[in-house]
Scaffold this motif. Structure first.
Motif, PDB file in Angstrom:
ATOM      1  N   SER A  80       0.803  -1.219   0.000  1.00 56.57           N
ATOM      2  CA  SER A  80       0.000   0.000   0.000  1.00 56.57           C
ATOM      3  C   SER A  80       0.841   1.277   0.000  1.00 56.57           C
ATOM      4  CB  SER A  80      -0.943   0.023   1.215  1.00 56.57           C
ATOM      5  OG  SER A  80      -0.211   0.017   2.433  1.00 56.57           O
ATOM      6  N   ALA A 103      -4.167 -13.041   1.312  1.00 56.04           N
ATOM      7  CA  ALA A 103      -5.259 -12.217   1.830  1.00 56.04           C
ATOM      8  C   ALA A 103      -4.893 -10.741   1.800  1.00 56.04           C
ATOM      9  CB  ALA A 103      -5.609 -12.649   3.254  1.00 56.04           C
ATOM     10  N   ARG A 155      -6.782  -8.102  -0.713  1.00 56.88           N
ATOM     11  CA  ARG A 155      -7.543  -6.991  -0.121  1.00 56.88           C
ATOM     12  C   ARG A 155      -7.081  -5.645  -0.653  1.00 56.88           C
ATOM     13  NH1 ARG A 155     -11.459  -6.311   4.197  1.00 56.88           N
ATOM     14  NH2 ARG A 155     -11.304  -4.180   4.935  1.00 56.88           N
ATOM     15  N   ILE A 156      -5.765  -5.424  -0.637  1.00 60.17           N
ATOM     16  CA  ILE A 156      -5.243  -4.094  -0.943  1.00 60.17           C
ATOM     17  C   ILE A 156      -5.090  -3.860  -2.441  1.00 60.17           C
ATOM     18  CG2 ILE A 156      -3.273  -2.541  -0.631  1.00 60.17           C
ATOM     19  CD1 ILE A 156      -2.842  -3.879   2.113  1.00 60.17           C
ATOM     20  N   ARG A 192      -8.874  -5.932  -4.479  1.00 59.72           N
ATOM     21  CA  ARG A 192     -10.131  -5.314  -4.051  1.00 59.72           C
ATOM     22  C   ARG A 192     -10.000  -3.803  -3.857  1.00 59.72           C
ATOM     23  NH1 ARG A 192     -13.728  -9.250  -2.967  1.00 59.72           N
ATOM     24  NH2 ARG A 192     -12.963 -11.283  -2.228  1.00 59.72           N
ATOM     25  N   LEU A 235      -9.101  -2.139  -1.215  1.00 58.54           N
ATOM     26  CA  LEU A 235      -9.667  -1.734   0.065  1.00 58.54           C
ATOM     27  C   LEU A 235      -8.532  -1.512   1.056  1.00 58.54           C
ATOM     28  CD1 LEU A 235     -12.617  -4.276   0.311  1.00 58.54           C
ATOM     29  CD2 LEU A 235     -12.768  -1.836  -0.266  1.00 58.54           C
ATOM     30  N   ALA A 288      -6.333  -1.763   4.530  1.00 55.87           N
ATOM     31  CA  ALA A 288      -6.116  -2.751   5.585  1.00 55.87           C
ATOM     32  C   ALA A 288      -6.480  -2.078   6.903  1.00 55.87           C
ATOM     33  CB  ALA A 288      -4.670  -3.218   5.590  1.00 55.87           C
ATOM     34  N   PHE A 303      -7.157  -5.871  10.774  1.00 57.51           N
ATOM     35  CA  PHE A 303      -7.258  -6.737   9.604  1.00 57.51           C
ATOM     36  C   PHE A 303      -6.201  -7.839   9.630  1.00 57.51           C
ATOM     37  CE2 PHE A 303      -5.581  -7.544   5.273  1.00 57.51           C
ATOM     38  CZ  PHE A 303      -6.639  -8.308   4.792  1.00 57.51           C
ATOM     39  N   VAL A 346      -6.642 -11.957   9.805  1.00 52.00           N
ATOM     40  CA  VAL A 346      -6.115 -12.862   8.786  1.00 52.00           C
ATOM     41  C   VAL A 346      -5.272 -13.955   9.444  1.00 52.00           C
ATOM     42  CG1 VAL A 346      -4.483 -13.049   6.865  1.00 52.00           C
ATOM     43  CG2 VAL A 346      -6.171 -11.204   6.898  1.00 52.00           C
TER      44      VAL A 346
END
Length: 203
Positions: A103, A167, A171-172, A175, A177, A179, A183, A187
């Motif tokens: 991210s 995961a 997610r990052i 998707r 989205l 963290a 989160f 996980v």
């Protein structure tokens, strides 16, 4: 005096050594982000890093080995292998670093660029080498967990890392989205609880 200073400056930008290597690594990753792998060239890396292209060719014969070195050795992508005293703590710390890496303003685009390779192109093979190298660095974390009795000796570190890292990356990066707080802990717990990690190993 001025001429001597200029000569020193030139030696610093065209010379070899750890500093030059790190500049070359960073330039390679920057250009991967900006241009993609197909348009990445050694000449562009040399210009961005402020070195002669002959310096790069002396160390790496082509852009493939150059990018491989950048992915494996650049400090920008480096992670610390945690040793918190428990498997859960180690995996939470590791997953947190993964989340920051994928991210981050500088590192996230590199991660996205690695995902852009097709299944059989050269970038895909370089990404495979990157993840294989990371797994080798992370293996001591699992060896310690086995020694503490937290994991059975036949536990598969690659599977555990894939579950946690998968995961985070899903997610990052896929998707898109954030963290959110808690989160990575969720996980790690979702991965560890089904395989019977002993309660005593939890923080």
């Amino acid at each position: 005096m001025g001429e001597s200073s200029t000569s020193s400056s030139r030696r610093g930008t065209t010379g070899s050594g750890p500093r030059a290597a790190e500049r070359i690594h960073e330039a390679t990753l920057e250009l991967l982000i900006e241009r993609g792998y197909q348009r990445l060239t050694v000449e562009a890396v040399a210009a961005r890093a402020g070195v002669n292209k002959t310096t790069i060719y002396r160390w790496w014969p082509s852009k493939g080995p150059l990018l491989r070195a950048a992915l494996l050795r650049s400090r920008v992508l480096d992670i610390d292998i945690p040793d918190t005293g428990t498997l859960r703590g180690d995996l939470i710390a590791l997953a947190g670093q993964m989340a920051r890496l994928v991210s981050g303003d500088r590192t996230g685009p590199v991660a996205r660029a690695m995902l852009s390779g097709g299944g059989q192109d050269e970038l895909a093979f370089l990404a495979r080498d990157f993840f294989a190298d990371r797994l080798e660095r992370e293996r001591p974390l699992f060896a310690r967990a086995v020694a503490r009795g937290e994991l059975p000796a036949d536990a598969d570190p690659a599977l555990l890392v894939d579950l946690v890292a998968g995961a985070v990356w899903m997610r990052i990066l896929l998707r898109q989205l954030p963290a959110e707080e808690g989160f990575v802990e969720s996980v790690v717990d979702a991965v560890l609880q089904p395989i019977g990690v002993q309660p005593a190993s939890y923080d």
